[in-house]
Design a protein around this motif. Structure first.
Motif, PDB file in Angstrom:
ATOM      1  N   THR B  47       1.078  -1.255   0.091  1.00  0.00           N
ATOM      2  CA  THR B  47       0.387   0.279  -0.158  1.00  0.00           C
ATOM      3  C   THR B  47       0.984   0.963  -0.350  1.00  0.00           C
ATOM      4  O   THR B  47       0.177   2.176  -1.034  1.00  0.00           O
ATOM      5  CB  THR B  47      -1.553   0.205   1.474  1.00  0.00           C
ATOM      6  N   HIS B  87      -7.545   1.985  -0.416  1.00  0.00           N
ATOM      7  CA  HIS B  87      -8.012   1.125   1.253  1.00  0.00           C
ATOM      8  C   HIS B  87      -9.060   2.092   1.350  1.00  0.00           C
ATOM      9  O   HIS B  87     -10.725   1.830   1.451  1.00  0.00           O
ATOM     10  CB  HIS B  87      -7.907   0.643   2.024  1.00  0.00           C
ATOM     11  N   ASP B 161      -5.511  -1.001  -5.805  1.00  0.00           N
ATOM     12  CA  ASP B 161      -4.665  -1.994  -4.152  1.00  0.00           C
ATOM     13  C   ASP B 161      -6.303  -3.409  -3.823  1.00  0.00           C
ATOM     14  O   ASP B 161      -7.470  -2.629  -2.994  1.00  0.00           O
ATOM     15  CB  ASP B 161      -4.387  -0.960  -2.884  1.00  0.00           C
ATOM     16  N   GLU B 162      -5.537  -4.002  -3.964  1.00  0.00           N
ATOM     17  CA  GLU B 162      -7.157  -5.210  -3.227  1.00  0.00           C
ATOM     18  C   GLU B 162      -8.317  -5.263  -4.142  1.00  0.00           C
ATOM     19  O   GLU B 162      -9.191  -5.352  -3.246  1.00  0.00           O
ATOM     20  CB  GLU B 162      -6.938  -5.572  -1.722  1.00  0.00           C
TER      21      GLU B 162
HETATM   22 MG   LIG Z   1      -2.215  -2.532   1.978  1.00  0.00          MG
END
Ligand SMILES: [Mg+2]
Ligand code: HEM
Ligand SMILES: Nc1ncnc2c1ncn2[C@@H]1O[C@H](COP(=O)(O)OP(=O)(O)OP(=O)(O)O)[C@@H](O)[C@H]1O
Ligand SMILES: Nc1ncnc2c1ncn2[C@@H]1O[C@H](COP(=O)(O)OP(=O)(O)OP(=O)(O)O)[C@@H](O)[C@H]1O
Ligand SMILES: [Mg+2]
Lengths: 254, 217, 232, 232, 217
Positions: B47, B87, B161-162
């Motif tokens: 991140t 996130h 990010d994810e």
């Molecule tokens: Mg992360």
């Protein structure tokens, strides 16, 4: 004391300060010389202030506190000017040095300012009969101190060193801008209410001793800032080095 | 034709938080036109690295260049062309889905913002909930709206990010198609995910981080 | 590669302001609560001072401005609270929106809120403290406007700083109040001379101080804001 | 299946208080900032009123309590801000911690904070407003203590309500201030009679009012808190 | 021996937010000793249902009984035995990982809290970061700490809302083992996830929600 003595002392002290700043190799000993010199000047100040100078016209012997009271506040303002200079420098070019200088000068400045005002307050009790009065000088100095106490408190609450440096540089500039405004508006405010302020004309010997005091406290101001700066730099050391190129051996990885 | 600058050039960067190094002495080059899979265990710095590429934060030491522009110097320029799905959703909780998108469109100077917002909402399946404030959205609905934000911006470099987290199976499929579609359009993709197989099928290069350092996986 | 901002600075500032009003309108809580807060502060002052009509009237400008001050702490804090959820401020900056546009938009949004609040407080002050508004209504409005801007310009910078710091709500007054002292002096005195006799024609000099204060902090804030709003 | 709370009410309340102090100690921001805030409020009052030493001395109790009031708004808000991140309050309740233990812990935590703050403000008030503390120091301490509890007991209930509502910061004073007006009257008057002449011996009746206020709000809050802290 | 009451008995519950029904006329019974997989598209009401089972919120209409106790009436009792791993982490950002766990241990009246905290931190792989405040944690580290919180409580009914999200491959494996281990110890599990295959291999029953209603998947 001859009337040129404070000036001569000032030249010597400023010379040493310039030497310290300009020549790196002198930094190990100049501050020691300045401390010694300052101590000597302080002893002289005690003598000249307490015994040599005549008692003040209105306040007699209590008035002698002026030799410390006023120089302290001057040193405080000088320190804050250093602080804003460091803050500006930081915003133009990021550097841990200017951040450390900003921190140390603000702290030393608050120390001098608070002590100066406190002495004034102690002084006021026997002469004015109160601890505090609504005098423009007192108000503006106190507000100035509050600005910087807030600045220091803010610094201590911010964990991330880089954000702290940037934010407090901004706070320092906004704070310093408020000083002249406070100064003038407060003076205005009071003069329009026709109140008397405490200052009067000064006798010449008193003025000489008083400048002598200012020069001796200048040496202490410088030494304090330098020492405080070194502490701030030492706290930053971890922050200055890059991590090693290879991961340290034997480290557990999850 | 002049040779193209690399999409991302990471030059010996390190990033410190307090006394801890989140990224250490990392160097990496992503050639133009290729896409990157970013992997690593929890807390390895994925991140943080993506945020640095997106100019949300900057390295403590070292330099990152995107399309040949240094991030710290050229941040204003780069921010037009880089988008980050993170996130944090960057959404205003008290505005509705449609308002959040319209706001972005206005700042981007999009002309037919109304039409585009409607299209995007349709695409992410939130047309019905267009006028609900984000505060009332479920986790997956927020994620979908963040994806719409990224699409609205039409970036040249898209950082994910994810992106699969919180999405339902249909959403994951859509996301995979979206990633392929973007790459087809010539958008450079950086994908950080723990679903390594899925990630590998979608990207060409791989960077594995271990405690903020480059590792061979 | 596209160059420079696609939306000009002032347009972007206007959009930021519109956005804040939109959120405001959806929640509606801030304005109502601010009004209420300022009103109860005015009431509390009269309760705290006891039944001393003369003192109340004399100190009315002080109470009015103190109420605005305390309200401004809430309003400024709220102004960045909405930006700190989901890191929305960062989202805005990455949008990209120039930080300076955010500064201008927020300063004028807050100043107009405070100005509106002060207009609402005036009739209440008349009722509670028995003051006269009709002496110099034009100047009074000017004082209120300049004061509102003067609170907002440094306030927005400090609020942006403390929004990210810990203990956000308590940090803001810590930094802001000392800086606002001259503004308080100038506003209170200017208001006093707008409401009562001004034998030595002192109003213009206070107005000048207010204007100077506003201009200085607007420009310093404009220059500093990018440094505090984003990481560097 | 285990029955009833494993940790008794008062122990749990004490743990809640300890936890708040632990967080306080880690951040340290709230306490320092509160002190600073209250100090600058005291100063602001005197600036806003102008150099009128006589009026200042007369109104000193009012200023003291107003400063405590505004500080309490910040302190109470902060008290639930730490609980609203990550829905920590819900986590605490599901822990399970009885909501009433949370109420007691938070009320006494806040009251002790405010009481400590008021002790710090006294010497400053002496310096600024030139008041005399030595007349009835015991009663003065009692007034400060009762007042601190009186602010905290309803304050914690309202703060919990508004922590969930949108625009939290501004909702709190909206709800709290009207309820606190009687407390303010009682505290200001009681303090006045502690500091100055009390010809008709009015202090005891004000003290009684303060005590009644505290007891009422402590018990009402104790009963109501579970309803506001959790969904039903 | 008396016949055991069902682990979860959902009796015609509905939950309204504003004018929208998040869960509508849902009935379901989970027999004692079995575990449940909860699936459904984004916004179908999984999180809302789990929150109701955990007594974090209550149905607008209808009743839920856990181990034979109605949630609204017996909440104090049930809260000792039900634990929820949710989107929200319930962590105090300004306390360290160790402090967060110790706090919970004290409230639970655990005796050897120090030892247990150390063990749990070891288990989730955060021993090294025990003294960092949670504010500095990455997404996956927070998730791990939330898992430790749940384990500390040793519940009889454990509710997991997307437990695999944000975890790295090692973490996902650990989570799967944990779920098996808990079931082995007789803990009832409810698992809401979008990774349906993974979920099915870990549970016996399944409830699929569609817009807050029960559907056959
Ligand atoms: Mg992360
Ligand atoms: C009997 C009481 C006091 C007397 C007679 C007194 C007198 C003076 C005098 C003569 C000066 C130098 C003025 C000049 O340079 O023109 C001075 C400066 C100052 N005094 Fe005091 N003072 C008193 C109390 C206080 C108190 C109580 C405070 C603060 C709480 C205070 C704060 C200051 C400050 C900040 C300055 C520096 C102003 C400057 O010259 O730049 N003084 N005082
Ligand atoms: N704001 C911060 N302050 C202090 N430390 C931080 C901060 N943000 C991240 N870190 C630390 O930096 C390291 C890397 O964090 P990062 O969020 O980049 O990890 P990640 O690879 O994204 O992990 P995950 O897979 O869990 O999301 C971690 O050790 C984390 O604790
Ligand atoms: N606090 C709330 N206020 C209003 N509506 C809400 C609230 N919480 C949830 N909802 C609504 O309830 C519905 C169900 O939400 P829920 O969070 O339970 O979905 P979910 O199944 O967990 O979805 P996801 O897979 O995205 O996490 C959604 O339509 C959502 O918008
Ligand atoms: Mg969910």
């Amino acid at each position: 004391m001859p009337s040129w003595a404070p000036l001569a002392a000032l030249v010597v002290v400023v010379g040493l300060i310039v030497l310290h700043l300009a020549v790196r190799s002198t930094r190990t000993w100049v501050w020691k010389v300045l401390t010694g010199l300052g101590s000597l000047m302080l002893v002289a100040l005690v003598y000249f202030g307490l015994f040599w100078a005549p008692p003040e016209a209105f306040m007699s012997d209590v008035g002698r506190i002026i030799y410390v009271h006023v120089p302290f506040v001057w040193m405080c303002m000088l320190a804050f000017t250093v602080n804003v200079g460091a803050a500006l420098a930081y915003l133009f070019k990021k550097s841990w040095r200017t951040d450390a200088l900003a921190e140390s000068s603000a702290e030393v400045g608050v120390f001098f300012g608070a002590t100066g005002v406190l002495m004034g307050s102690i002084w006021a009790r026997p002469t004015w009969g109160v601890w505090w009065d609504w005098d423009p000088r007192l108000i503006s100095t106190t507000v100035m101190l509050l600005v910087y106490v807030g600045y220091l408190a803010f610094r201590s609450f911010t964990e991330d060193p880089e954000r702290r440096a940037a934010w407090s540089a901004a706070a320092a500039i906004l704070g310093y801008v408020s000083l002249p405004i406070t100064w003038f508006s407060v003076q205005w405010w009071n003069s329009l209410h026709q109140r008397q302020s405490g200052s009067g004309t000064m006798d010449k010997p008193i003025r000489v001793v008083y400048f002598w005091g200012a020069v001796s406290f200048l040496t202490f101001l410088f030494v304090f800032i330098v020492k405080r700066y070194e502490i701030a730099r030492a706290r930053q050391t971890g922050a200055l080095e890059l991590p090693p190129l290879e991961a340290p051996k034997g480290q557990v990885t999850t | 034709m002049q040779s193209q600058p690399p999409a991302i050039e990471i030059d010996d960067i390190s990033k410190r938080f307090g006394s801890r190094w989140a990224v250490s002495r990392l160097s990496f080059t992503l050639p133009a036109g290729r896409s990157l899979l970013l992997t690593g265990h929890n807390g390895s710095g994925k991140t943080t690295l993506l945020r640095m590429i997106a100019t949300a934060t900057f390295p403590t030491a070292g330099k990152i260049s995107i399309f040949g522009h240094e991030t710290r110097e050229k941040r204003e320029l780069l921010r037009h062309d880089v988008a980050l799905l993170s996130h944090a959703s960057y959404l205003y909780e008290d505005l509705t889905a449609a308002q959040n998108l319209t706001l972005l469109a206005r700042f981007l100077g999009v002309d037919d913002s109304k039409k585009q917002v409607a299209e995007l909402l349709e695409r992410i399946g939130l047309t019905e909930r267009a006028d609900s404030p984000v505060r009332q959205f479920s986790a997956g609905m927020r994620k979908r709206l963040s994806i719409a934000r990224l699409l609205m911006k039409a970036p040249k470099l898209a950082l994910f990010d994810e992106p699969f987290g919180e999405l339902d199976p249909a959403g994951i499929l859509q996301m995979e198609n979206l990633l392929k579609e973007l790459q087809g359009k010539g958008v450079t993709i950086v994908l950080a995910t723990h679903l390594i197989e899925q990630g590998q099928s979608l990207t060409q290069e791989r960077l594995h981080l271990d405690q903020g350092r480059k590792e061979t996986p | 590669m596209s160059v420079g901002p696609r939306v000009p600075l002032l347009k972007a500032a206007w959009l930021v302001l519109l956005k804040d009003w939109q959120i405001e309108w959806r929640t509606r809580a801030r304005l109502t609560a601010l009004i209420f807060f300022a009103l109860s502060t005015l009431l509390l002052f009269s309760f705290a001072m006891g039944p001393d009509t003369d003192a109340l009237r004399r100190h009315a400008p002080g109470y009015l401005w103190l109420a605005l001050f305390f309200a401004s702490v809430l309003s400024l804090g709220e102004s960045f609270r909405i930006e700190s959820e989901n890191q929305a401020l960062l989202g805005l900056i990455l949008n990209p929106v120039e930080p300076r546009a955010i500064f201008l938009g927020k300063v004028f949004g807050n100043a107009s809120l405070l100005f509106g609040l002060s207009l609402l407080l005036l009739p209440v002050a008349v009722a509670l403290y028995d003051i006269e508004l009709s002496k110099a209504p034009g100047s009074l409005l000017l004082v209120l406007l300049l004061g509102s801007i003067g609170i907002s310009a440094p306030g927005i910078v400090y609020s942006a700083i403390s929004a990210n710091a810990r203990a956000r709500d308590v940090m803001l007054p810590l930094l802001l109040f000392p800086v606002l002292v001259p503004l308080l002096l100038a506003s209170v005195n200017a208001t006093r001379f707008c409401l009562g006799p001004d034998a030595q024609n002192q109003l213009p000099s206070w107005l000048k101080l207010l204007t100077a204060f506003d201009l200085i902090y607007l420009s310093v804030g404009f220059l500093l804001f990018p440094k505090v709003a984003e990481e560097d």
